[in-house]
Design a protein around this motif. Sequence first.
Motif, PDB file in Angstrom:
ATOM      1  N   ALA A 150     166.246  83.324  91.355  1.00  0.00           N
ATOM      2  CA  ALA A 150     167.561  83.894  91.663  1.00  0.00           C
ATOM      3  C   ALA A 150     168.375  82.958  92.548  1.00  0.00           C
ATOM      4  O   ALA A 150     169.303  83.390  93.225  1.00  0.00           O
ATOM      5  N   GLU A 151     168.032  81.676  92.518  1.00  0.00           N
ATOM      6  CA  GLU A 151     168.734  80.728  93.390  1.00  0.00           C
ATOM      7  C   GLU A 151     170.192  80.568  92.989  1.00  0.00           C
ATOM      8  O   GLU A 151     171.088  80.501  93.832  1.00  0.00           O
ATOM      9  N   ASN A 152     170.434  80.507  91.670  1.00  0.00           N
ATOM     10  CA  ASN A 152     171.788  80.312  91.155  1.00  0.00           C
ATOM     11  C   ASN A 152     172.263  81.558  90.433  1.00  0.00           C
ATOM     12  O   ASN A 152     171.512  82.518  90.244  1.00  0.00           O
ATOM     13  N   ARG A 153     173.519  81.540  90.004  1.00  0.00           N
ATOM     14  CA  ARG A 153     174.033  82.680  89.223  1.00  0.00           C
ATOM     15  C   ARG A 153     173.164  82.902  87.996  1.00  0.00           C
ATOM     16  O   ARG A 153     172.701  84.006  87.733  1.00  0.00           O
ATOM     17  N   ILE A 154     172.903  81.843  87.222  1.00  0.00           N
ATOM     18  CA  ILE A 154     172.051  81.933  86.040  1.00  0.00           C
ATOM     19  C   ILE A 154     170.935  80.909  86.183  1.00  0.00           C
ATOM     20  O   ILE A 154     171.192  79.722  86.420  1.00  0.00           O
ATOM     21  N   ASN A 155     169.697  81.368  86.044  1.00  0.00           N
ATOM     22  CA  ASN A 155     168.528  80.539  86.295  1.00  0.00           C
ATOM     23  C   ASN A 155     167.680  80.443  85.023  1.00  0.00           C
ATOM     24  O   ASN A 155     167.082  81.431  84.595  1.00  0.00           O
ATOM     25  N   PRO A 156     167.623  79.259  84.407  1.00  0.00           N
ATOM     26  CA  PRO A 156     166.918  79.119  83.136  1.00  0.00           C
ATOM     27  C   PRO A 156     165.423  78.865  83.305  1.00  0.00           C
ATOM     28  O   PRO A 156     164.988  78.169  84.230  1.00  0.00           O
ATOM     29  N   VAL A 157     164.629  79.446  82.409  1.00  0.00           N
ATOM     30  CA  VAL A 157     163.211  79.148  82.287  1.00  0.00           C
ATOM     31  C   VAL A 157     162.963  78.827  80.812  1.00  0.00           C
ATOM     32  O   VAL A 157     163.123  79.701  79.949  1.00  0.00           O
ATOM     33  N   PHE A 158     162.619  77.585  80.517  1.00  0.00           N
ATOM     34  CA  PHE A 158     162.370  77.197  79.138  1.00  0.00           C
ATOM     35  C   PHE A 158     161.010  77.723  78.686  1.00  0.00           C
ATOM     36  O   PHE A 158     160.113  77.974  79.509  1.00  0.00           O
ATOM     37  N   PHE A 159     160.874  77.915  77.380  1.00  0.00           N
ATOM     38  CA  PHE A 159     159.674  78.537  76.843  1.00  0.00           C
ATOM     39  C   PHE A 159     158.397  77.874  77.352  1.00  0.00           C
ATOM     40  O   PHE A 159     157.405  78.551  77.639  1.00  0.00           O
ATOM     41  N   GLU A 160     158.390  76.524  77.449  1.00  0.00           N
ATOM     42  CA  GLU A 160     157.161  75.837  77.850  1.00  0.00           C
ATOM     43  C   GLU A 160     156.753  76.151  79.286  1.00  0.00           C
ATOM     44  O   GLU A 160     155.594  75.939  79.667  1.00  0.00           O
ATOM     45  N   ASN A 161     157.674  76.690  80.076  1.00  0.00           N
ATOM     46  CA  ASN A 161     157.375  77.041  81.463  1.00  0.00           C
ATOM     47  C   ASN A 161     157.289  78.549  81.690  1.00  0.00           C
ATOM     48  O   ASN A 161     157.084  78.987  82.819  1.00  0.00           O
ATOM     49  N   ALA A 162     157.452  79.305  80.638  1.00  0.00           N
ATOM     50  CA  ALA A 162     157.480  80.767  80.753  1.00  0.00           C
ATOM     51  C   ALA A 162     156.103  81.358  80.468  1.00  0.00           C
ATOM     52  O   ALA A 162     155.299  80.773  79.735  1.00  0.00           O
ATOM     53  N   PRO A 163     155.791  82.539  81.022  1.00  0.00           N
ATOM     54  CA  PRO A 163     154.537  83.210  80.676  1.00  0.00           C
ATOM     55  C   PRO A 163     154.434  83.446  79.171  1.00  0.00           C
ATOM     56  O   PRO A 163     155.425  83.803  78.516  1.00  0.00           O
ATOM     57  N   GLU A 164     153.259  83.259  78.639  1.00  0.00           N
ATOM     58  CA  GLU A 164     153.053  83.363  77.187  1.00  0.00           C
ATOM     59  C   GLU A 164     153.465  84.731  76.625  1.00  0.00           C
ATOM     60  O   GLU A 164     154.070  84.795  75.542  1.00  0.00           O
ATOM     61  N   PRO A 165     153.189  85.855  77.321  1.00  0.00           N
ATOM     62  CA  PRO A 165     153.616  87.149  76.752  1.00  0.00           C
ATOM     63  C   PRO A 165     155.125  87.240  76.543  1.00  0.00           C
ATOM     64  O   PRO A 165     155.579  87.915  75.616  1.00  0.00           O
ATOM     65  N   TRP A 166     155.903  86.612  77.411  1.00  0.00           N
ATOM     66  CA  TRP A 166     157.355  86.651  77.249  1.00  0.00           C
ATOM     67  C   TRP A 166     157.770  85.957  75.959  1.00  0.00           C
ATOM     68  O   TRP A 166     158.660  86.422  75.251  1.00  0.00           O
ATOM     69  N   VAL A 167     157.150  84.846  75.675  1.00  0.00           N
ATOM     70  CA  VAL A 167     157.525  84.044  74.508  1.00  0.00           C
ATOM     71  C   VAL A 167     157.034  84.696  73.218  1.00  0.00           C
ATOM     72  O   VAL A 167     157.762  84.777  72.223  1.00  0.00           O
ATOM     73  N   GLN A 168     155.810  85.184  73.231  1.00  0.00           N
ATOM     74  CA  GLN A 168     155.196  85.692  72.010  1.00  0.00           C
ATOM     75  C   GLN A 168     155.675  87.076  71.605  1.00  0.00           C
ATOM     76  O   GLN A 168     155.596  87.438  70.428  1.00  0.00           O
ATOM     77  N   ASN A 169     156.176  87.855  72.551  1.00  0.00           N
ATOM     78  CA  ASN A 169     156.547  89.238  72.257  1.00  0.00           C
ATOM     79  C   ASN A 169     158.039  89.415  71.988  1.00  0.00           C
ATOM     80  O   ASN A 169     158.562  90.523  72.081  1.00  0.00           O
ATOM     81  N   ARG A 170     158.727  88.333  71.639  1.00  0.00           N
ATOM     82  CA  ARG A 170     160.143  88.470  71.314  1.00  0.00           C
ATOM     83  C   ARG A 170     160.289  89.109  69.933  1.00  0.00           C
ATOM     84  O   ARG A 170     159.352  89.121  69.135  1.00  0.00           O
ATOM     85  N   PRO A 171     161.472  89.660  69.636  1.00  0.00           N
ATOM     86  CA  PRO A 171     161.661  90.389  68.375  1.00  0.00           C
ATOM     87  C   PRO A 171     161.517  89.494  67.142  1.00  0.00           C
ATOM     88  O   PRO A 171     161.638  88.272  67.212  1.00  0.00           O
ATOM     89  N   GLU A 172     161.286  90.145  66.025  1.00  0.00           N
ATOM     90  CA  GLU A 172     161.285  89.458  64.733  1.00  0.00           C
ATOM     91  C   GLU A 172     162.700  89.447  64.156  1.00  0.00           C
ATOM     92  O   GLU A 172     163.455  90.396  64.367  1.00  0.00           O
TER      93      GLU A 172
END
Length: 212
Positions: free
Chosen positions: A117-139
């Motif tokens: 929450a350091e900036n207004r919008i804070n990006p996390v790219f898939f390679e740095n994100a928890p695996e459940p977040w990446v794998q459980n996205r919609p079809e």
Amino acid sequence: MRRMQRQITLIIFLVLLVFAPGGCTRENSSQPEQESPDVPRGYVPTLEVRQAGHILQFGPFVGYYFLPPDPEDLSRVKFVCFNERQFYASDVPANLKLFEGEALLRELADAGFDLPAENRINPVFFENAPEPWVQNRPEPQEEFLHFHSCYDAAGPVRKGYWLRHTAVRVFTYDMGGKVGPDSPLYHPVKPGPDTQFARIIEFDRGPDTGQN
């Protein structure tokens, strides 16, 4: 003397014409530049999500506008994205529509990941994100590549929208010329589902510091 004065006046006029806003600075543009986005009727820049008495906000961010097909159900919304202020593409005029698509409301799993929450919008790219977040996205997962969080008074939350972008024209996504081919954000775009869109999860703390 009068002839010389007329020549000087003409030179000044031509200089002003070239450097005035909207003058000759866009002679290579194939399309005229709009003064503002042509937002379809009913689309809004901000959504208010109410769940179990908790009020969350989503948006605004540059160029995006949203339409819930059912105002009582914000689990799925339509969106359009414009090149507002040439924020996304430097090779097409400002305010042209770049994308349309749909956004699905989801809540990321509690993976023990501190939400940035350091900036207004804070990006996390898939390679740095928890695996459940990446794998459980919609079809279809190859099209839902971008997550943008909601926020409340305390900052970003794990609930937000997965967005599927469908391009409506050819352009280069280069953040208005601010990034080049080495950036994960940069990619050429052609009409249809944008499967090259940045694989990114963004946490939005709210517009207290201004739009992104």
